[in-house]
Design a protein around this motif. Structure first.
Motif, PDB file in Angstrom:
ATOM      1  N   ALA A 110       0.830  -1.205   0.000  1.00 37.23           N
ATOM      2  CA  ALA A 110       0.000   0.000   0.000  1.00 37.23           C
ATOM      3  C   ALA A 110       0.864   1.255   0.000  1.00 37.23           C
ATOM      4  CB  ALA A 110      -0.936  -0.011   1.205  1.00 37.23           C
ATOM      5  N   HIS A 111       1.964   1.243   0.767  1.00 37.58           N
ATOM      6  CA  HIS A 111       2.885   2.374   0.761  1.00 37.58           C
ATOM      7  C   HIS A 111       3.528   2.544  -0.610  1.00 37.58           C
ATOM      8  CE1 HIS A 111       3.471   4.472   4.596  1.00 37.58           C
ATOM      9  NE2 HIS A 111       2.975   3.377   5.149  1.00 37.58           N
ATOM     10  N   PHE A 112       3.875   1.419  -1.223  1.00 39.86           N
ATOM     11  CA  PHE A 112       4.453   1.488  -2.568  1.00 39.86           C
ATOM     12  C   PHE A 112       3.462   2.104  -3.551  1.00 39.86           C
ATOM     13  CE2 PHE A 112       4.449  -0.715  -6.696  1.00 39.86           C
ATOM     14  CZ  PHE A 112       5.643  -0.227  -7.220  1.00 39.86           C
ATOM     15  N   ALA A 113       2.208   1.630  -3.535  1.00 39.79           N
ATOM     16  CA  ALA A 113       1.201   2.147  -4.461  1.00 39.79           C
ATOM     17  C   ALA A 113       0.843   3.599  -4.145  1.00 39.79           C
ATOM     18  CB  ALA A 113      -0.053   1.273  -4.401  1.00 39.79           C
ATOM     19  N   HIS A 114       0.897   3.948  -2.865  1.00 43.17           N
ATOM     20  CA  HIS A 114       0.563   5.323  -2.469  1.00 43.17           C
ATOM     21  C   HIS A 114       1.593   6.329  -2.988  1.00 43.17           C
ATOM     22  CE1 HIS A 114      -1.182   8.533  -0.122  1.00 43.17           C
ATOM     23  NE2 HIS A 114      -0.049   8.728   0.527  1.00 43.17           N
ATOM     24  N   LYS A 123      -3.165   1.784 -12.818  1.00 39.74           N
ATOM     25  CA  LYS A 123      -2.637   0.565 -13.438  1.00 39.74           C
ATOM     26  C   LYS A 123      -2.060  -0.366 -12.380  1.00 39.74           C
ATOM     27  CE  LYS A 123       1.269   0.978 -15.482  1.00 39.74           C
ATOM     28  NZ  LYS A 123       2.306   1.378 -16.472  1.00 39.74           N
ATOM     29  N   TRP A 124      -1.286   0.183 -11.443  1.00 37.93           N
ATOM     30  CA  TRP A 124      -0.684  -0.648 -10.411  1.00 37.93           C
ATOM     31  C   TRP A 124      -1.745  -1.241  -9.491  1.00 37.93           C
ATOM     32  CZ3 TRP A 124       3.855  -2.788 -10.165  1.00 37.93           C
ATOM     33  CH2 TRP A 124       4.924  -2.228 -10.872  1.00 37.93           C
ATOM     34  N   ALA A 188      -3.576 -10.870   0.624  1.00 34.87           N
ATOM     35  CA  ALA A 188      -2.806  -9.638   0.810  1.00 34.87           C
ATOM     36  C   ALA A 188      -3.367  -8.456   0.019  1.00 34.87           C
ATOM     37  CB  ALA A 188      -1.341  -9.878   0.453  1.00 34.87           C
ATOM     38  N   PRO A 189      -3.870  -8.629  -1.214  1.00 29.65           N
ATOM     39  CA  PRO A 189      -4.434  -7.484  -1.934  1.00 29.65           C
ATOM     40  C   PRO A 189      -5.605  -6.819  -1.229  1.00 29.65           C
ATOM     41  CG  PRO A 189      -3.965  -9.246  -3.471  1.00 29.65           C
ATOM     42  CD  PRO A 189      -3.759  -9.815  -2.100  1.00 29.65           C
ATOM     43  N   LEU A 196      -4.475   1.304   1.527  1.00 29.71           N
ATOM     44  CA  LEU A 196      -4.257   2.392   0.577  1.00 29.71           C
ATOM     45  C   LEU A 196      -5.323   3.465   0.739  1.00 29.71           C
ATOM     46  CD1 LEU A 196      -2.613   3.469  -1.802  1.00 29.71           C
ATOM     47  CD2 LEU A 196      -4.083   2.149  -3.331  1.00 29.71           C
ATOM     48  N   ALA A 197      -6.568   3.048   0.931  1.00 31.28           N
ATOM     49  CA  ALA A 197      -7.645   4.020   1.175  1.00 31.28           C
ATOM     50  C   ALA A 197      -7.403   4.786   2.478  1.00 31.28           C
ATOM     51  CB  ALA A 197      -8.989   3.312   1.214  1.00 31.28           C
TER      52      ALA A 197
END
Length: 312
Positions: A110-114, A123-124, A188-189, A196-197
């Motif tokens: 989530a930190h990576f996607a954020h 996309k990610w 995990a997703p 992430l939210a």
């Protein structure tokens, strides 16, 4: 007759009382409308959840032929079986370990996607949600091929490094590792999208204030991010714990509870005893044993949330 002067304080108090009464009437009206709108969902829950739960309790008090009331006889029989306590141990190891790793990986991803630029975030997010979107039975069949003792893609890859074939589903320890790995990959997703939210709702001003105070990256996570996400983390953990305890398809397809019942959890062993063993009351007793364990976990987690809410 002279006009009687009414004190201004009494007029104001009457106006306040009238406003309060009108507000109470509005709230009552809104609550009635809300209840009527939620009534179909309440009835659906009663039909699909409450009735089966009560019927399972009724079944657990019957004998194998379901013709005689035996009270707690099925539970007493389970408590005397070593396999039952092995299932309890395995279920706790499976659920707790899987939830911890799902939460940890979900938080990192989530930190990576954020931190990905806004153009690439969609996309990610879509790619990272693929394991959760695929039906677990279908994805577990793919993992079963990866763990195959004769044609394992994992063992074939490890052979290039001189590591020689691992009995992924034939050894008790590796079989436990395999079912936990698949469950973590699938779940995990869900943690990632929830975290992430929550990350997007943390105000940037808090990070700026922490940076001004000299906080490093780890201190910003520990003192800013985690406190702001505590409720989301608790609710997500509780929901995942309930789902993981009741998991059936991954263990059933991957190991069927083997070897020697060392990967059975409550759901799969209840199926083995109740359906395959033709003892429905005993299977219902096994499934009901999840309730007190999950109730204790829910009490601790929800009590912690209520304490934080009162402190806030």
């Amino acid at each position: 007759m002279a006009d009687v002067a009414i004190p201004q304080g009494k007029v104001l108090s009457k106006r306040r009382e009238s406003k309060r009464s009108s507000l109470r009437n509005a709230l009552r009206h809104k609550s009635t409308v809300a209840f009527l709108m939620a009534l179909p969902l309440i009835l659906l829950i009663a039909v699909l959840v409450i009735y089966p739960a009560l019927y399972a309790i009724h079944l657990a008090t019957l004998n194998k032929a379901m013709t005689k009331f035996v009270g707690f006889g099925n539970f007493e029989f389970l408590f005397r079986r070593e396999t039952f306590w092995l299932v309890v141990k395995q279920s706790c190891i499976f659920a707790i370990t899987a939830v911890i790793f799902k939460a940890l990986i979900g938080f990192i991803v989530a930190h990576f996607a954020h931190n990905v630029p806004p153009k690439g975030q969609r996309k990610w997010r879509g790619m990272l949600l693929v394991p959760w979107v695929i039906p677990p039975a279908m994805s577990t069949l793919a993992w079963l091929w990866l763990f195959d003792p004769s044609y394992s893609a994992f063992n074939y890859t490890l052979s290039f490094f001189g590591i020689g074939p691992i009995p992924w589903t034939g050894d008790a320890l590796w079989a436990r590792f395999s079912v936990i790995l698949v469950n973590v990959w699938y779940g995990a997703p869900f943690f990632m999208i929830m975290y992430l939210a929550a990350l997007k709702s943390v105000p940037d001003q808090l990070y700026e204030a922490a940076a001004i105070d000299g906080a490093n990256w780890w201190q910003r996570i520990w003192y800013v991010t985690l406190p702001m996400m505590r409720n989301i983390i608790a609710i997500t953990t509780l929901f995942s714990l309930i789902v993981t305890f009741a998991n059936f398809d991954i263990v059933r397809i991957l190991t069927s509870g083997g070897p020697l019942d060392h990967t059975h959890i409550f759901a799969t062993w209840a199926f083995r005893v109740g359906i395959e063993g033709s003892d429905i009351p005993l299977g219902a007793s096994v499934s009901l044993f999840m309730a007190p364990i999950l109730a204790v976990a829910a009490i601790f987690i929800l009590r912690d949330i209520s304490k934080r809410g009162n402190e806030a």
